[in-house]
Design a protein around this motif. Sequence first.
Motif, PDB file in Angstrom:
ATOM      1  N   PHE A 165      -7.223 -10.248 -15.442  1.00  0.00           N
ATOM      2  CA  PHE A 165      -8.606 -10.132 -14.969  1.00  0.00           C
ATOM      3  C   PHE A 165      -8.590  -9.738 -13.503  1.00  0.00           C
ATOM      4  N   ALA A 166      -9.542  -8.906 -13.105  1.00  0.00           N
ATOM      5  CA  ALA A 166      -9.681  -8.495 -11.707  1.00  0.00           C
ATOM      6  C   ALA A 166     -11.127  -8.696 -11.273  1.00  0.00           C
ATOM      7  N   VAL A 167     -11.313  -9.377 -10.146  1.00  0.00           N
ATOM      8  CA  VAL A 167     -12.644  -9.577  -9.585  1.00  0.00           C
ATOM      9  C   VAL A 167     -12.898  -8.479  -8.556  1.00  0.00           C
ATOM     10  N   HIS A 168     -13.975  -7.732  -8.788  1.00  0.00           N
ATOM     11  CA  HIS A 168     -14.406  -6.714  -7.829  1.00  0.00           C
ATOM     12  C   HIS A 168     -15.862  -7.006  -7.468  1.00  0.00           C
ATOM     13  N   GLY A 169     -16.067  -7.531  -6.276  1.00  0.00           N
ATOM     14  CA  GLY A 169     -17.420  -7.863  -5.854  1.00  0.00           C
ATOM     15  C   GLY A 169     -18.045  -8.899  -6.757  1.00  0.00           C
ATOM     16  N   ASP A 170     -19.162  -8.520  -7.400  1.00  0.00           N
ATOM     17  CA  ASP A 170     -19.877  -9.470  -8.255  1.00  0.00           C
ATOM     18  C   ASP A 170     -19.591  -9.236  -9.732  1.00  0.00           C
ATOM     19  N   CYS A 171     -18.423  -8.658 -10.029  1.00  0.00           N
ATOM     20  CA  CYS A 171     -18.102  -8.355 -11.427  1.00  0.00           C
ATOM     21  C   CYS A 171     -16.666  -8.748 -11.753  1.00  0.00           C
ATOM     22  N   LEU A 172     -16.490  -9.354 -12.911  1.00  0.00           N
ATOM     23  CA  LEU A 172     -15.172  -9.725 -13.424  1.00  0.00           C
ATOM     24  C   LEU A 172     -14.766  -8.680 -14.459  1.00  0.00           C
ATOM     25  N   LEU A 173     -13.646  -7.996 -14.226  1.00  0.00           N
ATOM     26  CA  LEU A 173     -13.222  -6.883 -15.065  1.00  0.00           C
ATOM     27  C   LEU A 173     -11.927  -7.220 -15.803  1.00  0.00           C
ATOM     28  N   MET A 174     -11.769  -6.673 -17.011  1.00  0.00           N
ATOM     29  CA  MET A 174     -10.522  -6.844 -17.754  1.00  0.00           C
ATOM     30  C   MET A 174     -10.298  -5.634 -18.636  1.00  0.00           C
ATOM     31  N   LEU A 215      -6.049  -2.951  -9.243  1.00  0.00           N
ATOM     32  CA  LEU A 215      -5.426  -4.255  -9.033  1.00  0.00           C
ATOM     33  C   LEU A 215      -5.208  -4.511  -7.541  1.00  0.00           C
ATOM     34  N   LEU A 216      -4.715  -3.503  -6.832  1.00  0.00           N
ATOM     35  CA  LEU A 216      -4.448  -3.658  -5.402  1.00  0.00           C
ATOM     36  C   LEU A 216      -5.726  -3.921  -4.614  1.00  0.00           C
ATOM     37  N   ASN A 217      -6.845  -3.352  -5.060  1.00  0.00           N
ATOM     38  CA  ASN A 217      -8.103  -3.472  -4.332  1.00  0.00           C
ATOM     39  C   ASN A 217      -8.977  -4.624  -4.812  1.00  0.00           C
ATOM     40  N   ALA A 218      -8.476  -5.413  -5.744  1.00  0.00           N
ATOM     41  CA  ALA A 218      -9.272  -6.523  -6.280  1.00  0.00           C
ATOM     42  C   ALA A 218      -9.489  -7.612  -5.231  1.00  0.00           C
ATOM     43  N   ASP A 219     -10.652  -8.248  -5.290  1.00  0.00           N
ATOM     44  CA  ASP A 219     -10.912  -9.408  -4.438  1.00  0.00           C
ATOM     45  C   ASP A 219     -10.117 -10.614  -4.929  1.00  0.00           C
ATOM     46  N   GLU A 220     -10.013 -10.722  -6.240  1.00  0.00           N
ATOM     47  CA  GLU A 220      -9.180 -11.751  -6.867  1.00  0.00           C
ATOM     48  C   GLU A 220      -8.525 -11.134  -8.095  1.00  0.00           C
ATOM     49  N   LEU A 221      -7.361 -11.662  -8.449  1.00  0.00           N
ATOM     50  CA  LEU A 221      -6.626 -11.196  -9.621  1.00  0.00           C
ATOM     51  C   LEU A 221      -6.115 -12.419 -10.362  1.00  0.00           C
ATOM     52  N   TRP A 222      -6.360 -12.474 -11.675  1.00  0.00           N
ATOM     53  CA  TRP A 222      -5.969 -13.638 -12.471  1.00  0.00           C
ATOM     54  C   TRP A 222      -5.112 -13.229 -13.665  1.00  0.00           C
ATOM     55  N   LEU A 223      -4.293 -14.174 -14.105  1.00  0.00           N
ATOM     56  CA  LEU A 223      -3.580 -14.088 -15.375  1.00  0.00           C
ATOM     57  C   LEU A 223      -4.077 -15.222 -16.256  1.00  0.00           C
ATOM     58  N   THR A 224      -4.268 -14.964 -17.545  1.00  0.00           N
ATOM     59  CA  THR A 224      -4.711 -16.019 -18.451  1.00  0.00           C
ATOM     60  C   THR A 224      -3.801 -16.096 -19.667  1.00  0.00           C
ATOM     61  N   SER A 225      -3.559 -17.313 -20.129  1.00  0.00           N
ATOM     62  CA  SER A 225      -2.819 -17.529 -21.369  1.00  0.00           C
ATOM     63  C   SER A 225      -3.123 -18.922 -21.883  1.00  0.00           C
ATOM     64  N   SER A 226      -2.837 -19.165 -23.166  1.00  0.00           N
ATOM     65  CA  SER A 226      -3.156 -20.450 -23.776  1.00  0.00           C
ATOM     66  C   SER A 226      -2.327 -21.587 -23.207  1.00  0.00           C
ATOM     67  N   THR A 227      -1.126 -21.304 -22.737  1.00  0.00           N
ATOM     68  CA  THR A 227      -0.266 -22.379 -22.237  1.00  0.00           C
ATOM     69  C   THR A 227      -0.352 -22.566 -20.732  1.00  0.00           C
ATOM     70  N   GLN A 268       2.287  -6.560  -2.201  1.00  0.00           N
ATOM     71  CA  GLN A 268       1.080  -6.302  -1.414  1.00  0.00           C
ATOM     72  C   GLN A 268       0.060  -7.410  -1.677  1.00  0.00           C
ATOM     73  N   GLN A 269      -0.595  -7.856  -0.618  1.00  0.00           N
ATOM     74  CA  GLN A 269      -1.521  -8.973  -0.720  1.00  0.00           C
ATOM     75  C   GLN A 269      -2.749  -8.615  -1.539  1.00  0.00           C
ATOM     76  N   VAL A 270      -3.192  -9.566  -2.344  1.00  0.00           N
ATOM     77  CA  VAL A 270      -4.424  -9.432  -3.103  1.00  0.00           C
ATOM     78  C   VAL A 270      -5.518 -10.223  -2.399  1.00  0.00           C
ATOM     79  N   GLY A 271      -6.640  -9.580  -2.112  1.00  0.00           N
ATOM     80  CA  GLY A 271      -7.757 -10.270  -1.462  1.00  0.00           C
ATOM     81  C   GLY A 271      -7.351 -10.926  -0.171  1.00  0.00           C
ATOM     82  N   GLN A 272      -7.674 -12.208  -0.047  1.00  0.00           N
ATOM     83  CA  GLN A 272      -7.349 -12.978   1.159  1.00  0.00           C
ATOM     84  C   GLN A 272      -5.945 -13.577   1.120  1.00  0.00           C
ATOM     85  N   GLY A 273      -5.232 -13.349   0.025  1.00  0.00           N
ATOM     86  CA  GLY A 273      -3.875 -13.881  -0.075  1.00  0.00           C
ATOM     87  C   GLY A 273      -3.806 -15.336  -0.477  1.00  0.00           C
ATOM     88  N   THR A 274      -4.933 -15.862  -0.957  1.00  0.00           N
ATOM     89  CA  THR A 274      -5.006 -17.244  -1.441  1.00  0.00           C
ATOM     90  C   THR A 274      -5.856 -17.274  -2.699  1.00  0.00           C
TER      91      THR A 274
END
Length: 281
Positions: free
Chosen positions: A187-196, A233-245, A257-263
């Motif tokens: 998942f990638a957060v760009h502004g006010d939208c969550l993209l996948m 991905l590089l320009n995302a404000d946030e970047l997530w990985l999801t899985s059941s475990t 390369q840093q994603v968003g604020q690096g936190t």
Amino acid sequence: MSVTAYLNGEFQETDACTISPLDRGFLFGDSVYEVLPVYHGNIFRCDDHLRRLDYSLNSINIANPLSDDQWKAIFSELIARCGLTDLSIYLQVSRGTAPLREHSPTNDMHPTIFAMTMPPRAASEEAAEKGVDVVTTDDIRWSRCDIKSTNLLASVMLGMQLKKEDVYEVIMIREGYVTEGTSSNVFAVHGDCLLMPPLSYKVLAGITRKVVIEIAEQLQFKCSEKELTHTDLLNADELWLTSSTRNIVPVIRIDKQQVGQGTPGKLWHKFSDALVRLSLP
């Protein structure tokens, strides 16, 4: 370490389990699997996992050998015998055993049914609190990644790569577009939208992916499918990985390369907390 397992109608320790070397799951990877998370003694999204199992079995022309109630009875007994309340259940169904090693299966085989409990594999507290590093690479897998097949050689090879590079996950790119991680959706957060990335033959329909979309609807946060590029991905404000475990894991660096604020971002905290609440009894 031996654990309690279920094999073709019997509960026994994994050390005592025996499967024919002519089993097609062993010879060809002619089998599918699921991994179900258990929290507080309850399977999270059991029905969703069983529906995906149906899809995988139907896709390779194997009839589901058990009803939902029969599967759930097996899971309940495994949980009871395990003695843990937080764990995972691995299940695998192969086409069965044939008298000869031939690519084309016969019609008289009986599926091999195997299930066992595993310790939970949730992301470490450090990974959740600080975020993780990932790298990208070419997607070298076959063309039906929507089937949860046990044929995972490409993921094994990429798993060796992530250990060598000392990163948490490898995100794959095919023909210029992001598909998924070796065992996660992206998942990638760009502004006010969550993209996948959109679901297709190239992407597994992750159960946690589905839950995240539901959480977005509850929080009234815009969420949509989109073909994502490496630049996205590089320009995302946030970047997530999801899985059941491992639930939702925040990425703070991609290809060094840093994603968003690096936190881990504020939105990740909100979605992660919502997922934890859903897993409570």
